[in-house]
Design an enzyme around this catalytic site. Structure first.
Site, PDB file in Angstrom:
ATOM      1  N   CYS A   1    -101.365  36.889  -6.638  1.00 47.12           N
ATOM      2  CA  CYS A   1    -100.297  37.820  -6.221  1.00 47.12           C
ATOM      3  C   CYS A   1     -99.952  38.268  -5.015  1.00 47.12           C
ATOM      4  CB  CYS A   1     -99.810  38.850  -7.252  1.00 47.12           C
ATOM      5  SG  CYS A   1     -99.638  38.363  -8.937  1.00 47.12           S
TER       6      CYS A   1
ATOM      7  N   HIS B   1     -95.480  44.165  -3.874  1.00 47.32           N
ATOM      8  CA  HIS B   1     -95.671  43.298  -4.962  1.00 47.32           C
ATOM      9  C   HIS B   1     -94.869  43.726  -6.513  1.00 47.32           C
ATOM     10  CE1 HIS B   1     -96.666  40.139  -8.014  1.00 47.32           C
ATOM     11  NE2 HIS B   1     -97.614  40.683  -8.364  1.00 47.32           N
TER      12      HIS B   1
ATOM     13  N   ASN C   1     -92.249  39.700 -12.989  1.00 47.11           N
ATOM     14  CA  ASN C   1     -93.317  39.388 -12.016  1.00 47.11           C
ATOM     15  C   ASN C   1     -93.329  37.906 -11.754  1.00 47.11           C
ATOM     16  OD1 ASN C   1     -95.832  39.125 -10.743  1.00 47.11           O
ATOM     17  ND2 ASN C   1     -97.036  40.232 -12.120  1.00 47.11           N
TER      18      ASN C   1
END
Length: 316
Positions: A108, A243, A273
């Protein structure tokens, strides 16, 4: 480094929390209160390569350049249908570029790492126009029999074209090896000498509390150190592009750093996500909504499996 173009692409399939009750013993309230996620986009008849090509093409159009002008393509991608060639090689051909390219697999935090690598190429003069792409399909990483992970993710791609001539104040990247907290294992092809069970595949494993603790702690401390290193205050920053993993994580970092809540824009409620693509998608949405102006200072910060953390500060 200067960002001269952005683009993003998302699957057409919108999956609501209520739709997930068909597969799991869950509810809209259970998912919202724990994650802040309301909907996510999931690939169906499109491919991740379709999204990556679209995001890249839009970024090039936004930058006003042709693919043939690119000196490098750097792609953040954890997994796709190909072990090799790399995603960047496939997209290079799809958009008609002729430059060298490579992928990075840092989960990520990958988009931030890729931008920092691009800055290094620009600093040395080896490249002047670079496409930085993040394309991810994390809905294929997790088991759709495990509620705790499957409800978190969505698919997507985001891209930025960068060139020299801007203000890049610096970056901080860290890695702390901690494999067992967050991982996915792929099965390798067996050999006649394989010890049984050594190379068994396994869908995503996530120890949620440990991931939450590390994400908030590592990103908060890294951003604070970056601001100190570059002699900036929280109030100097237009946006903190974090993020988009979980609304509680984002709020935890916001509470640690302080400032105005409007400095912490979010898309996690809409898209879930999307791994390393989340910051790139958020950046593109803000740019296209005219919410970012030239001269604005941006902090981008991501964390991912490893654990890896990456934060950078630059002028848009």
């Amino acid at each position: 480094m200067k960002i001269i173009g952005t683009g993003s692409a998302l699957p057409k399939k919108v999956v609501t929390n209520d739709m997930l009750t068909e597969f799991f013993d869950t509810s809209d309230e259970w998912i919202r209160t724990r994650t802040g996620i309301e909907t996510r986009r999931i690939l169906t008849d499109e491919s991740l390569f379709d999204l990556a090509k679209t995001a890249s093409t839009l970024a090039l159009e936004s930058a006003g350049i042709k693919a043939e002008e690119l000196d490098y393509i750097i792609c953040s991608n954890v997994n796709n249908n190909y072990v090799y060639p790399s995603m960047s090689c496939i997209i290079q051909g799809a958009i008609g570029a002729h430059c060298p390219c490579f992928d990075i697999r840092i989960a990520c935090a990958g988009f931030v790492y890729a931008l920092d690598v691009a800055e290094s190429f620009l600093q040395t003069g080896r490249a002047h126009k670079i496409l930085v792409l993040a394309a991810e399909e994390p809905t294929r990483f997790c088991s759709w029999k495990q509620r705790e992970t499957a409800v978190l993710f969505g698919d997507g791609a985001g891209a930025a074209v960068v060139t020299d001539g801007g203000k890049y104040f610096g970056a901080r990247t860290t890695t702390i090896s901690n494999t067992e907290v967050l991982y996915q294992r792929n099965r390798l092809e067996p050999t006649p000498f394989e010890v049984e069970g050594v190379y068994l595949d396994h869908p995503m494993v996530m120890q949620g509390r440990e991931v939450f603790r590390n994400a908030v702690s590592n990103c908060s401390s890294e951003i604070s150190a970056l601001l100190k290193d570059t002699n900036h205050q929280v109030s100097d920053i237009k946006y903190f592009l974090l993020h988009q993993a979980n609304m509680r994580i984002i709020k935890g970092i916001e509470q640690y750093l302080g400032g105005d809540p409007e400095q912490y824009p979010t898309t996690v409620q809409k898209y879930g996500n999307t791994s390393s693509a989340s910051i790139a998608i958020l950046l593109d949405e803000l740019v296209r909504a005219n919410k970012i102006s030239r001269g604005d200072l941006l902090v981008m910060s991501g964390f991912g499996a490893g654990f890896t953390t990456g934060s950078l500060l630059m002028e848009y």
